[in-house]
Structures are given as C-alpha cells and as structure tokens.
Design a protein around this motif. Sequence first.
Motif, mmCIF file in Angstrom:
data_model
loop_
_atom_site.group_PDB
_atom_site.id
_atom_site.type_symbol
_atom_site.label_atom_id
_atom_site.label_comp_id
_atom_site.label_asym_id
_atom_site.label_seq_id
_atom_site.Cartn_x
_atom_site.Cartn_y
_atom_site.Cartn_z
ATOM 1 N N ASN A 108 0.640 -1.480 -0.162
ATOM 2 C CA ASN A 108 -0.017 -0.147 -0.004
ATOM 3 C C ASN A 108 0.004 1.399 0.146
ATOM 4 O OD1 ASN A 108 -2.384 -1.526 0.129
ATOM 5 N ND2 ASN A 108 -2.538 -0.771 2.151
ATOM 6 N N HIS A 112 -1.885 3.216 -6.321
ATOM 7 C CA HIS A 112 -2.333 1.823 -6.302
ATOM 8 C C HIS A 112 -3.501 2.592 -6.862
ATOM 9 C CE1 HIS A 112 -2.676 1.553 -2.089
ATOM 10 N NE2 HIS A 112 -3.888 1.387 -2.356
ATOM 11 N N ASP A 114 -7.582 0.805 -5.769
ATOM 12 C CA ASP A 114 -8.129 -0.161 -4.984
ATOM 13 C C ASP A 114 -8.700 -1.225 -5.753
ATOM 14 O OD1 ASP A 114 -6.742 0.513 -2.184
ATOM 15 O OD2 ASP A 114 -8.958 1.524 -1.903
ATOM 16 N N TRP A 255 -13.214 7.776 -1.496
ATOM 17 C CA TRP A 255 -12.563 8.417 -2.549
ATOM 18 C C TRP A 255 -13.220 7.519 -3.695
ATOM 19 C CZ3 TRP A 255 -9.608 5.487 1.104
ATOM 20 C CH2 TRP A 255 -8.547 4.546 1.051
ATOM 21 N N HIS A 262 -3.854 6.387 -5.102
ATOM 22 C CA HIS A 262 -3.462 7.328 -3.877
ATOM 23 C C HIS A 262 -2.147 6.148 -2.697
ATOM 24 C CE1 HIS A 262 -6.543 3.463 -2.772
ATOM 25 N NE2 HIS A 262 -5.646 3.730 -1.671
HETATM 26 FE FE LIG Z 1 -5.753 0.928 -1.166
#
Ligand SMILES: [Fe+2]
Length: 287
Positions: A108, A112, A114, A255, A262
């Motif tokens: 993370n 990336h 999600d 988001w 992010h």
């Molecule tokens: Fe993420």
Amino acid sequence: MAITVKPMPSGFGAEVSGIDLQEPLNQESYTEIEAALARHGVIFFRNQPLDEAAQEAFIRWFGPPNALARQLNNSRMKNPYFYDVSNIDENGKIMMQEHERRLYLQANLFWHTDMSMRQPPARVTALNAIVLPEENPPNTEFADTRAAWDALPKSRQAELEPLRVVHSVYASRAKVGYTNFNAETRNLLPPSEHPLVRLHAGSGRKCLYIGAHASHIVDMDESEGRALLEELTEFATQPQFRYEHKWQPHDLLVWDDSCTLHRATPFDDQKYRRELRWCSARELEPV
Ligand SMILES: [Fe+2]
C-alpha cells in the motif's frame, strides 16, 4: 443541519460537514455526497466514529460492497466486506516485522487504486480511522488522474487512448517480495484487463487508470509496457495533482477509485498502533 462541502484550494479533495453518518443516509444527502465525490475525487468527514453496521450501510449507497478473499486477510475482522488496515495482529498485539499481513500491506506504500485487479473493480472506498499514532500519524496521499490526463499533450493522449492494461494482485505484491498465494487464491483472483484511459462517469472527464496492480500493457513488450506504466504513474503523481490527507481520529475518508491514485506513507509501526477499517463498493458493470 445542511451538508457543507469545503473544497481544498486546488479543487481536488474536500471536507464534507453537517452530517452524522452514524444515522442512516437519505436519498437527498447521498445525492449531495455523491456529487461532492464526483467533483472533488476525495472527500472526508471529521468525527465519524462508525461501527461496522454504519460503515457498511454507508458504502452500500455507492454500490455492492466488495467481499475479500479471506485466505489473504488473516485479520481480526469477521465481516467479509472489511479489511483490517492496521499494524495489529489477530491477537490484538502490534505485528512483528516478519508478520505476513504486515508484508502484504507494505504494497500500500506504492501508488495504487483499490481492487483494480478485479472485474468489475472498486469504484468507491471508505476508510474509517479508529486508532491513530499519538505522534505524527502518517498521511494518506492521493493523486487526481483526471488532472494528470488533462495535462498530457494531445498527441500523447491519442497514443495512450487505445491501450489496455492487465492488472494483477501478484504484480503489486511481488514488488514487496510477497508471493505466498496458493492455487485456490490464484483461481479466485485472476488478473483483469481494463482500459488505460477511462471516462469518469461522475465528472465526464477522462482519466488514467493505472497504479501498482497494473502489470503490463496488452500487445506490448512486457518491459516496455511496465516502463510506460511507471512513467505515467510518476507523471500523474506530481505534487500539483496531489491531496495529502492529514488524519484525525474518527475521520471517514472516501475516495473515487476510478479517477484517483493513493498510497500510504510510513510510520513507526513497531511503536505506535494504527487501526483503520476499510471497505469498498464496486462498479456495477465491467470496466
Ligand atoms: Fe488502497
């Protein structure tokens, strides 16, 4: 109490206030929140100590929640829609450096979006801060891939527009040396193919759809494709396209995964506890 939307100076990111998300949303409030999200890409609500039921009810307004592949999760959370974004192990202790989920979550730290390895991918993510480090809680950083797209020369846009990208969780986890996926998982989570350039439905703007799960480009030499993806990620995450979220306890950060990137930022995870609860809603149609 009326909902108020206070945008960041750049227009990317906004604070939404005047609503208690512990109470069920109504259609009018949801419409205002969806509009703020469509416009600003990232929105946050202060002081929302949500329980699991309230967070799940919130995300369901945006689409069907994404269930996780449990065998990857190894977490304290029993609800299949939640990911335990924390440095806390299944016994409530700070995870040792070599803990499997700690290594998994290290990915993370790369830019990336999600669940881009899924088809359909995530559309909206909601992350609730439960416990933050008392000192210097790490920011979560975002980049607006619509603004990045707008900043590309027209000739470059024309070259990029027809390209398609393979997204794979194995690509992003390989970057941190995590390869512990069994055959069952590999069957459950096959790579997915998405366009490099998407039309963001909420704003009618085009955007780049890239990030750490983006493995390679279809019909392009693999190393050439990876180099192009890296170049575009570097371009899209320049400071002028960013919003950096400074967390406060009980923030709900929301988001749009289709038009943003992010990443987490590091902190002293052997000293401080950091516990956030993640869930996401998926696109209704394949992308
Ligand atoms: Fe993420």
